[in-house]
Scaffold this active site. Structure first.
Site: not given
Lengths: 457, 101
Positions: A383-386, A424
């Site tokens: 989720n956070d990395v995109v 996050a």
């Protein structure tokens, strides 16, 4: 026993120190890393033999028995731990190291002569205790024994300031008087300080704090070396302190963060960190068959794996799906973000464990230009990395972190367990885009369904 | 050893520490952190010395606790790092065969 002469002792300690330098040097390149680690272990063995052969020691049977027990605890745990749980185990090992240094310093009080060694003892007790309790909190966060979100309460900064002042005061008292009571108070304040330091750190920043605490523990070991007049402890501790500092900064910059921003970020206003709210905005969700059609008629598919994929042990199903799609003439690559997983580089370790072939893994810089010409991006448990918030919203806790630019692809498919925000703790705007389709459920079950639907096409 | 020598060793070690990990790729951040972690387990040397000189039973108990914790740090740290690196080693032949294709 006093078998070794002082010259031999010093020489062998020097050899052990060189082993540690070679270990760290080796660990900075994949080719030499494993050999480097072994050299480090050899250095440790040399050092242990030397201490028994060069020092007058009582209680040797008890000490040896304790070492055997410690090894019997540590080795099987380290052998069996799941790769997904590696970060918390590293945190735990760092914590016990800090705890050991604090205890050693406490017992060294008797050997203190002069203000400098008093200062070193005070430093070790305080920082060792901070490292111990701080590492325990990071362990609890990563193990999800407590919330991974930043924990803040009103007046936190004031409490923190008071603890720091009290620690400085009792530290000064300790240096001047050498009083055992002062040392105990300092220890308690250190334990409290460690908790207060790590509580406000949230989600994806936790591994960076582990690295920072790692550097702290290194410095306490160096300080112990000063008090005991042991050059090996001084060199080894200083090496870890210095390299840990560099590593902390490198990890922080891989995420586009500053170290002070990570530790004090939650105190500043305007941050969305700490939000656990689940939005009720509409999203488009599809069935496994819908996803299979999207994938089966694409020309190029990029898979973005995240921690969720590894936790569900869905790597093998994912690899099979990729092979099936390739059998249909579809190009499939995996895009790996440097901080995917729970630590920088963690995803590479996880996928390597699952035998996902190396040639399909591509690093962020390599894969980012390809999204524009990609039909479907399949985001599995990431989720956070995109999250485009890293680029667009300055208030976001992940602002500045380089991301995989999946939004430029024609279609984005998210496999997610729920609408709960990622590690996050922030919502992902991409989920609400018209080109985005969601498939809810456990990653392994979802992928199995998609796989059989693709085969049935 | 006199204070000036110890200070010299300390300052030189700082520079060596900075130098050896100056350019590490993000792929190896986790194993490197774990490897550095293992190295500070060498506090075991200090723990053994204080345990070997303990005269009071309470001091001995505390020192043995330190020995236990330090052993866990040292042994566990090296084993965990080795396990992680084992996996990196396993995939290298695949990378090579790709390069030669």
């Amino acid at each position: 026993m006093n078998v070794l002469s002082p010259e031999w002792t010093a020489g062998l300690y020097l050899l052990a120190a060189v082993c540690f330098i070679l270990a760290l040097k080796g660990l900075s390149s994949p080719k030499s890393a494993r050999r480097g680690n072994l050299i480090g272990a050899v250095g440790a063995v040399i050092a242990m033999v030397v201490v028994f052969l060069s020092t007058e020691l009582d209680n040797i049977p008890l000490i040896l028995a304790t070492i055997v027990v410690g090894s019997a605890i540590a080795a099987p745990v380290s052998r069996r731990v799941k790769m997904t749980q590696m970060p918390q185990l590293v945190a735990l090992f760092n914590g016990v190291g800090g705890g050991a240094a604090a205890i050693v310093a406490l017992l060294e009080l008797a050997h203190v002569d002069g203000p400098w060694s008093g200062l070193a003892v005070a430093f070790t007790i305080l920082v060792g205790a901070v490292s111990f309790s701080g590492s325990c909190i990071t362990f609890a966060k990563l193990q999800e024994l407590m919330t991974t979100r930043p924990v803040t309460f009103p007046g936190q900064q004031v409490v923190m300031g008071l603890v720091l002042l009290a620690a400085l005061a009792s530290g000064a008292w300790l240096v001047v008087s050498g009083d055992f009571i002062a040392a105990i108070i300092l220890l308690a304040l250190g334990l409290l300080g460690g908790v207060l330091l790590v509580l406000p750190v949230g989600g994806a920043d936790v591994p960076i704090v582990i690295s920072l605490l790692n550097a702290f523990t290194g410095l306490t070991v160096a300080a112990s070396g000063l008090v005991l007049g042991n050059v090996l402890l001084l060199v080894a501790g200083t090496l870890v302190g210095a390299s840990g500092t560099i590593l902390t900064r490198a990890m922080a910059s891989a995420m586009g963060r500053s170290v002070s921003g990570i530790i004090f970020g939650a105190f500043k206003g305007g941050s969305t960190a700490g939000s656990t709210a689940v939005s009720d905005r509409p999203v488009k969700s599809g069935s496994a068959e819908d996803i299979a059609i999207l994938l089966g008629y694409a020309q190029r598919v990029i898979v973005v794996p995240g921690y969720g994929l590894a936790v569900a042990q869905a790597q093998h199903t994912m690899a099979e799906l990729a092979t099936t799609l390739e059998g249909k003439g579809i190009e499939v690559v995996f895009g790996i973000h440097p901080v995917a997983g729970r630590m920088p580089g963690h995803m590479n370790v996880l996928l390597a464990e699952a035998n996902v072939p190396y040639e399909v893994l591509q690093e962020m810089d390599e894969v980012n230009p390809k999204f524009k010409t990609t039909d479907v991006v399949l985001v599995v448990g990431a989720n956070d990395v995109v999250n485009p918030a890293a680029k667009t919203s300055p208030g976001s806790p992940i602002y500045g972190m380089p991301i995989l630019e999946v939004s430029s692809a024609s279609q984005v498919v998210f496999l997610k367990r729920s609408m709960r925000p990622g590690f996050a703790g922030i919502e992902n705007e991409l989920l609400f885009e018209p080109t985005t389709t969601l498939l809810f459920g456990d990653a392994k079950e979802s992928l199995t369904k998609v796989l059989s639907a693709v085969k049935a096409l | 050893m006199d204070a000036m020598t110890l200070l010299t060793v300390f300052v030189l070690s700082v520079f060596v520490g900075f130098e050896v990990v100056a350019k590490v790729s993000s792929t190896l951040h986790t194993p490197l952190m774990s490897g550095a972690n293992a190295i500070h387990g060498i506090i075991l040397v200090g723990a053994v010395i204080v345990a070997g000189q303990a005269e009071d039973v309470w001091v001995l108990i505390a020192a043995l606790l330190a020995v236990l914790l330090a052993t866990v740090n040292l042994v566990g740290g090296f084993v965990v790092t080795d396990r992680m690196l084992e996996m990196f080693a396993g995939r290298k032949p695949a990378a090579k065969s790709e390069a030669t294709k």
